[in-house]
Design a protein around this motif. Structure first.
Motif, mmCIF file in Angstrom:
data_model
loop_
_atom_site.group_PDB
_atom_site.id
_atom_site.type_symbol
_atom_site.label_atom_id
_atom_site.label_comp_id
_atom_site.label_asym_id
_atom_site.label_seq_id
_atom_site.Cartn_x
_atom_site.Cartn_y
_atom_site.Cartn_z
ATOM 1 N N ARG A 121 -0.343 8.193 1.073
ATOM 2 C CA ARG A 121 -0.345 8.492 2.502
ATOM 3 C C ARG A 121 0.799 7.836 3.288
ATOM 4 N NH1 ARG A 121 -5.159 10.406 4.846
ATOM 5 N NH2 ARG A 121 -5.268 8.649 6.264
ATOM 6 N N ASP A 179 -3.873 -7.314 -5.619
ATOM 7 C CA ASP A 179 -5.082 -7.095 -4.815
ATOM 8 C C ASP A 179 -4.999 -8.018 -3.599
ATOM 9 O OD1 ASP A 179 -7.528 -6.867 -3.640
ATOM 10 O OD2 ASP A 179 -8.690 -7.389 -5.428
ATOM 11 N N LEU A 180 -4.800 -7.434 -2.430
ATOM 12 C CA LEU A 180 -4.588 -8.234 -1.223
ATOM 13 C C LEU A 180 -5.891 -8.678 -0.565
ATOM 14 C CD1 LEU A 180 -1.488 -6.395 0.269
ATOM 15 C CD2 LEU A 180 -1.559 -8.379 -1.234
ATOM 16 N N ILE A 194 -2.159 10.042 13.007
ATOM 17 C CA ILE A 194 -1.015 10.330 12.133
ATOM 18 C C ILE A 194 -1.484 11.223 10.980
ATOM 19 C CG2 ILE A 194 0.920 9.357 10.849
ATOM 20 C CD1 ILE A 194 0.879 8.398 13.754
ATOM 21 N N LEU A 195 -2.468 10.743 10.220
ATOM 22 C CA LEU A 195 -3.072 11.550 9.141
ATOM 23 C C LEU A 195 -4.572 11.384 9.246
ATOM 24 C CD1 LEU A 195 -1.331 10.906 5.674
ATOM 25 C CD2 LEU A 195 -1.355 13.028 7.010
ATOM 26 N N ASN A 252 1.675 -2.437 5.493
ATOM 27 C CA ASN A 252 0.982 -1.160 5.680
ATOM 28 C C ASN A 252 -0.439 -1.185 5.110
ATOM 29 O OD1 ASN A 252 0.945 2.000 5.838
ATOM 30 N ND2 ASN A 252 0.488 1.519 3.707
ATOM 31 N N TYR A 296 -12.434 -3.754 11.400
ATOM 32 C CA TYR A 296 -11.060 -3.219 11.303
ATOM 33 C C TYR A 296 -10.304 -3.465 12.608
ATOM 34 C CZ TYR A 296 -7.434 0.414 11.612
ATOM 35 O OH TYR A 296 -6.247 1.091 11.809
ATOM 36 N N ASN A 313 -2.410 -1.357 -5.074
ATOM 37 C CA ASN A 313 -3.534 -2.090 -5.677
ATOM 38 C C ASN A 313 -4.205 -1.223 -6.713
ATOM 39 O OD1 ASN A 313 -5.524 -4.019 -6.168
ATOM 40 N ND2 ASN A 313 -6.868 -3.118 -4.632
ATOM 41 N N SER A 314 -5.016 -0.247 -6.248
ATOM 42 C CA SER A 314 -5.742 0.585 -7.215
ATOM 43 C C SER A 314 -5.056 1.929 -7.486
ATOM 44 C CB SER A 314 -7.171 0.823 -6.720
ATOM 45 O OG SER A 314 -7.127 1.411 -5.440
ATOM 46 N N SER A 315 -4.102 2.322 -6.627
ATOM 47 C CA SER A 315 -3.480 3.650 -6.768
ATOM 48 C C SER A 315 -2.254 3.607 -7.685
ATOM 49 C CB SER A 315 -3.071 4.193 -5.397
ATOM 50 O OG SER A 315 -4.198 4.403 -4.598
ATOM 51 N N GLY A 327 -1.591 6.194 16.179
ATOM 52 C CA GLY A 327 -2.756 6.967 16.606
ATOM 53 C C GLY A 327 -3.073 7.988 15.528
ATOM 54 N N GLY A 383 0.820 -1.217 0.000
ATOM 55 C CA GLY A 383 0.000 0.000 0.000
ATOM 56 C C GLY A 383 0.848 1.259 0.000
ATOM 57 N N LYS A 405 -7.016 -5.795 13.251
ATOM 58 C CA LYS A 405 -5.739 -5.255 13.743
ATOM 59 C C LYS A 405 -5.341 -5.915 15.071
ATOM 60 C CE LYS A 405 -4.669 -2.069 10.612
ATOM 61 N NZ LYS A 405 -3.404 -2.017 9.851
HETATM 62 N N1 NAP Z 1 -3.729 7.378 9.049
HETATM 63 C C1 NAP Z 1 -3.640 7.185 10.349
HETATM 64 O O1 NAP Z 1 -3.596 8.136 11.141
HETATM 65 C C2 NAP Z 1 -3.586 5.760 10.894
HETATM 66 C C3 NAP Z 1 -3.958 5.539 12.235
HETATM 67 C C4 NAP Z 1 -3.902 4.255 12.739
HETATM 68 C C5 NAP Z 1 -3.456 3.211 11.942
HETATM 69 N N2 NAP Z 1 -3.112 3.451 10.634
HETATM 70 C C6 NAP Z 1 -2.653 2.309 9.816
HETATM 71 O O2 NAP Z 1 -1.571 2.724 9.003
HETATM 72 C C7 NAP Z 1 -1.666 2.122 7.709
HETATM 73 C C8 NAP Z 1 -1.728 3.198 6.625
HETATM 74 O O3 NAP Z 1 -2.772 4.103 6.911
HETATM 75 P P1 NAP Z 1 -3.302 5.135 5.818
HETATM 76 O O4 NAP Z 1 -4.163 6.096 6.541
HETATM 77 O O5 NAP Z 1 -2.162 5.622 4.998
HETATM 78 O O6 NAP Z 1 -4.219 4.145 4.942
HETATM 79 P P2 NAP Z 1 -5.072 4.497 3.629
HETATM 80 O O7 NAP Z 1 -4.889 5.897 3.211
HETATM 81 O O8 NAP Z 1 -6.460 4.009 3.883
HETATM 82 O O9 NAP Z 1 -4.386 3.572 2.525
HETATM 83 C C9 NAP Z 1 -4.651 2.232 2.533
HETATM 84 C C10 NAP Z 1 -3.643 1.505 1.674
HETATM 85 O O10 NAP Z 1 -4.018 0.128 1.670
HETATM 86 C C11 NAP Z 1 -4.039 -0.337 0.357
HETATM 87 N N3 NAP Z 1 -5.101 -1.316 0.156
HETATM 88 C C12 NAP Z 1 -6.407 -1.209 0.527
HETATM 89 N N4 NAP Z 1 -7.103 -2.283 0.050
HETATM 90 C C13 NAP Z 1 -6.210 -3.060 -0.610
HETATM 91 C C14 NAP Z 1 -6.319 -4.275 -1.332
HETATM 92 N N5 NAP Z 1 -7.475 -4.921 -1.501
HETATM 93 N N6 NAP Z 1 -5.210 -4.785 -1.900
HETATM 94 C C15 NAP Z 1 -4.023 -4.145 -1.759
HETATM 95 N N7 NAP Z 1 -3.853 -2.996 -1.111
HETATM 96 C C16 NAP Z 1 -4.940 -2.446 -0.545
HETATM 97 C C17 NAP Z 1 -4.307 0.867 -0.532
HETATM 98 O O11 NAP Z 1 -3.733 0.631 -1.802
HETATM 99 P P3 NAP Z 1 -4.345 1.278 -3.172
HETATM 100 O O12 NAP Z 1 -4.677 2.703 -2.832
HETATM 101 O O13 NAP Z 1 -3.250 1.111 -4.150
HETATM 102 O O14 NAP Z 1 -5.557 0.465 -3.537
HETATM 103 C C18 NAP Z 1 -3.615 1.994 0.241
HETATM 104 O O15 NAP Z 1 -2.294 2.118 -0.187
HETATM 105 C C19 NAP Z 1 -2.884 1.225 7.758
HETATM 106 O O16 NAP Z 1 -2.488 -0.086 8.095
HETATM 107 C C20 NAP Z 1 -3.733 1.833 8.869
HETATM 108 O O17 NAP Z 1 -4.584 0.891 9.478
HETATM 109 C C21 NAP Z 1 -3.182 4.690 10.091
#
Ligand code: NAP
Length: 241
Positions: free
Chosen positions: A16, A63-64, A186-187, A89, A154, A37-39, A184, A12, A158
């Motif tokens: 982000r 595609d995971l 992050i974004l 990730n 979710y 995957n899709s990005s 926590g 992923g 996790k």
């Molecule tokens: N953002 C935060 O503050 C935060 C807080 C707590 C935990 N986290 C954890 O940190 C990680 C990244 O967070 P994020 O906010 O950057 O996530 P995000 O913006 O939702 O991005 C999700 C990523 O997962 C990939 N993904 C989703 N479905 C998929 C599939 N079927 N096959 C393959 N890839 C897939 C997407 O790839 P494509 O776009 O290429 O499809 C994307 O790169 C995640 O594990 C999330 O749970 C984030």
């Protein structure tokens, strides 16, 4: 730097946090196996940014949501040489509470967030040479260790990934370390509650700096090998409240 020339798979990595992780590892000398995957355009932009800074990135699509594809992802990655590390990730994060959960959305979360990291890790470990060592990082969530009522599938996926982090650390020792980062604020999620509402509950009273994520990733990927099975909170103290 000790990551120089080592290949690290980041799932992923087109958007982000995955994108930031890929850029950080490449800047430390790693060859980034940049999964998406899709990005596709986000992945190409990330690879372009890495290459423009003199780094190396190789794009891999999968595609995971299909654990069979997850297992095959490591074969694709190894076509480019031995793999040293993985950052799990990729994840989905849907706002589902008890009444909203269906077998389909439950299974989707388990496949992407839990089964895929397992089968990628298994394929990684099974393919290591006798002298190879490596590192795995799982991207967790403080909610994995203190489950609440929102984002139910979710959170449970996790929590499973946190348990998997500890069991893999034992199964793969002494050759591979496996550690998690419980994130926590992050974004902000694009469709979540307002930023202010989230930050009120964070003792540090701010969002993380993405550089703080990068430093934590480098510490676990390149720091002491004697740390394994550990889950580090990067959440400004949110899990304490
Ligand atoms: N953002 C935060 O503050 C935060 C807080 C707590 C935990 N986290 C954890 O940190 C990680 C990244 O967070 P994020 O906010 O950057 O996530 P995000 O913006 O939702 O991005 C999700 C990523 O997962 C990939 N993904 C989703 N479905 C998929 C599939 N079927 N096959 C393959 N890839 C897939 C997407 O790839 P494509 O776009 O290429 O499809 C994307 O790169 C995640 O594990 C999330 O749970 C984030």
């Amino acid at each position: 730097m000790s990551l120089e020339g080592k290949s690290i798979l980041v799932t992923g990595a087109g958007v982000r946090l995955g994108r930031q992780t890929a850029i950080t590892l490449a800047a430390a000398g790693a060859i980034v196996l940049l999964h998406y995957n899709s990005s596709a355009s986000g992945a190409e932009e990330t690879a372009g940014e890495i290459r423009s800074q003199g780094g190396k990135a190789i794009l891999i699509q999968a595609d995971l949501s299909d654990p069979h594809q997850a297992g095959l992802l490591m074969d694709q990655a190894r076509k480019h040489g031995p793999v040293f590390g993985i950052v799990h990730n990729a994840a989905i994060f849907e706002p589902l509470r008890l009444p909203d959960v269906t077998p389909e959305n439950w299974q989707r979360h388990m496949d992407v967030n839990l089964a895929s990291p397992f089968f990628i890790s298994q394929a990684f470990f099974n393919g290591l040479g006798p002298e190879d060592h490596g590192r795995i990082i799982t991207m967790l969530d403080w909610r994995a260790l203190r489950p609440g009522v929102d984002h139910l599938p979710y959170t449970i996926s996790k929590a499973g990934l946190a348990a998997l982090t500890k069991t893999l650390a034992q199964s793969m020792a002494p050759r591979v370390t496996v550690n998690g980062i419980a994130l926590g604020a992050i974004l902000p999620p694009s469709d979540g509650p307002s930023s202010d509402k989230i930050i009120q509950l964070v003792p540090m009273k701010r969002w993380a700096d993405l550089d703080e994520l990068g430093k934590t990733i480098l510490f676990l990927m390149d720091g002491p090998e004697y740390i394994t099975g550990e889950i580090i909170h990067l959440d400004g103290g949110r899990h304490l409240v």
